[in-house]
Design an enzyme around this catalytic site. Structure first.
Site, PDB file in Angstrom:
ATOM      1  N   TYR A 144       0.835  -1.212   0.000  1.00  0.00           N
ATOM      2  CA  TYR A 144       0.000   0.000   0.000  1.00  0.00           C
ATOM      3  C   TYR A 144       0.871   1.265   0.000  1.00  0.00           C
ATOM      4  CZ  TYR A 144      -3.746   3.233   1.365  1.00  0.00           C
ATOM      5  OH  TYR A 144      -4.647   4.269   1.404  1.00  0.00           O
ATOM      6  N   ASP A 145       1.824   1.321   0.957  1.00  0.00           N
ATOM      7  CA  ASP A 145       2.666   2.519   1.085  1.00  0.00           C
ATOM      8  C   ASP A 145       3.434   2.799  -0.206  1.00  0.00           C
ATOM      9  OD1 ASP A 145       1.797   1.995   3.624  1.00  0.00           O
ATOM     10  OD2 ASP A 145       3.772   1.840   4.541  1.00  0.00           O
ATOM     11  N   LYS A 148       1.238   3.579  -3.354  1.00  0.00           N
ATOM     12  CA  LYS A 148       0.770   4.968  -3.372  1.00  0.00           C
ATOM     13  C   LYS A 148       1.911   5.943  -3.664  1.00  0.00           C
ATOM     14  CE  LYS A 148      -3.707   4.809  -2.263  1.00  0.00           C
ATOM     15  NZ  LYS A 148      -4.775   5.437  -3.072  1.00  0.00           N
ATOM     16  N   SER A 188     -13.662   2.003  13.366  1.00  0.00           N
ATOM     17  CA  SER A 188     -14.724   1.004  13.171  1.00  0.00           C
ATOM     18  C   SER A 188     -14.548  -0.170  14.128  1.00  0.00           C
ATOM     19  CB  SER A 188     -14.754   0.531  11.711  1.00  0.00           C
ATOM     20  OG  SER A 188     -13.465   0.196  11.257  1.00  0.00           O
ATOM     21  N   ARG A 210      -3.093   9.037  16.458  1.00  0.00           N
ATOM     22  CA  ARG A 210      -3.647   9.258  15.128  1.00  0.00           C
ATOM     23  C   ARG A 210      -4.440  10.561  15.152  1.00  0.00           C
ATOM     24  NH1 ARG A 210      -0.699   5.695  14.553  1.00  0.00           N
ATOM     25  NH2 ARG A 210      -0.917   3.707  13.471  1.00  0.00           N
ATOM     26  N   GLN A 275       3.106   7.531  15.192  1.00  0.00           N
ATOM     27  CA  GLN A 275       2.510   8.864  15.180  1.00  0.00           C
ATOM     28  C   GLN A 275       1.972   9.185  13.791  1.00  0.00           C
ATOM     29  OE1 GLN A 275       6.182  10.836  16.429  1.00  0.00           O
ATOM     30  NE2 GLN A 275       5.107  11.588  18.234  1.00  0.00           N
TER      31      GLN A 275
END
Length: 311
Positions: A144-145, A148, A188, A210, A275
């Site tokens: 993902y990182d 992107k 969620s 977050r 963080q």
């Protein structure tokens, strides 16, 4: 009236964006392969004459005629993007190439929904757009990182090489109605566990932080970025600079749900960032944007949604 393509349009953010674009009087072509997107998210739009749904995977070329593209297609929660990491990378990279190719052919503006995950586990806090990130290229989150990050590279190379009109936004943690109940994201997770009276699972000691942006604020920022001045490409952070620990979030969810849930601590997953907090000075300056919805208000709306979904 514009005809606007939203890839990933049946997802959590995509469906809210479709709502906003329809409300502004546009025609929307919602493209989604329904891997993590859900038809229930756009069910209320299916009878609208200005809305069209096309089931399609962006890793394959798409030949349509539109005036703008919002590229949101990609699983965005660790549970989903780690389920098929190769497909996740392909969606980010090949999907970006296909959407950019379409924008190039049509000579239209395209917006990329990038992510704060491009910063990895940051060594700079809070994170400005100039920070280049600290990402483990071979870790379980890299699909993902790095996907992107590569998509951002492609967007800027198309901009330089083909003079394509691009907008790139880096989305920080966002929450609200239509989140997938099983997506493994912290908001969620906590809400569903609290409503069911189950233990609330906190990874690590709960002191990692977050910053949570309510979905309506996020979509407003996205809309403003797409319609920002010519020549402003970003990347621009869109998120809420208010910072909370996981413990604070859990306690707030328990309070708002009036749950009897207890806290349960589990080992921290690999490469989980400690963080995450955006500097949004650029968004304030260029988009006249900042979040309006406070965490308590946003959580209350999200809890009401989940009460209907899980009962």
């Amino acid at each position: 009236m514009k005809r606007i393509l939203v890839s990933g349009g049946a997802g959590f953010l995509g469906s809210h964006l479709c709502d906003r674009l329809i409300k502004e009087g546009n025609e929307v072509l919602c493209v989604d392969n329904l891997f993590t997107g859900r038809k229930v998210n756009i069910h209320h739009l299916l009878g609208n004459k200005n809305f069209e749904f096309l089931r399609h995977d962006v890793t394959f070329p798409l030949f349509v005629e539109v005036d703008q593209i919002y590229n949101l297609a990609c699983p965005a929660s660790p549970v989903h993007y780690q389920f098929d990491p190769v497909q996740t990378t392909k969606t980010s990279v090949i999907g970006a190439i296909n959407m950019l190719g379409l924008a190039k052919r049509l000579k239209i503006k395209i917006l990329q929904a990038s992510t704060s995950e491009v910063y990895g586990d940051p060594e700079v806090h809070p994170q400005p757009e100039s920070y280049k990130g600290s990402v483990n290229t071979i870790g379980i989150r890299a699909c993902y990182d790095e996907g992107k990050r590569c998509a951002e590279t492609l967007f800027f190379d198309y901009h330089r090489q083909h003079k394509l009109d691009i907008k790139v936004m880096r989305i920080f943690n966002t929450y609200g109605p239509r989140m997938h109940p099983n997506d493994g994201r912290v908001v969620s997770n906590f809400i569903v566990q609290a409503l069911k009276g189950e233990d609330i699972t906190i990874f690590g000691d709960g002191m990692q932080t977050r910053s949570f942006c309510y979905v309506d604020d996020l979509i407003e920022g996205m809309y403003r970025l797409m319609n920002s001045r010519d020549g402003f490409t970003g990347p621009v952070n869109i998120g809420n600079p208010g910072e909370f620990t996981m413990l604070e979030l859990a306690q707030k969810v328990i309070e708002l749900t009036e749950s009897k849930s207890k806290l349960k601590f589990l080992p921290l997953p690999q490469d989980d960032p400690m963080q995450r907090q955006p500097i949004i000075d650029l968004a304030r300056k260029e988009l006249d944007w900042e979040p309006k919805v406070q965490l308590k208000e946003g959580l209350s709306k999200t809890i009401e949604y989940f009460k209907k979904v899980i009962n």
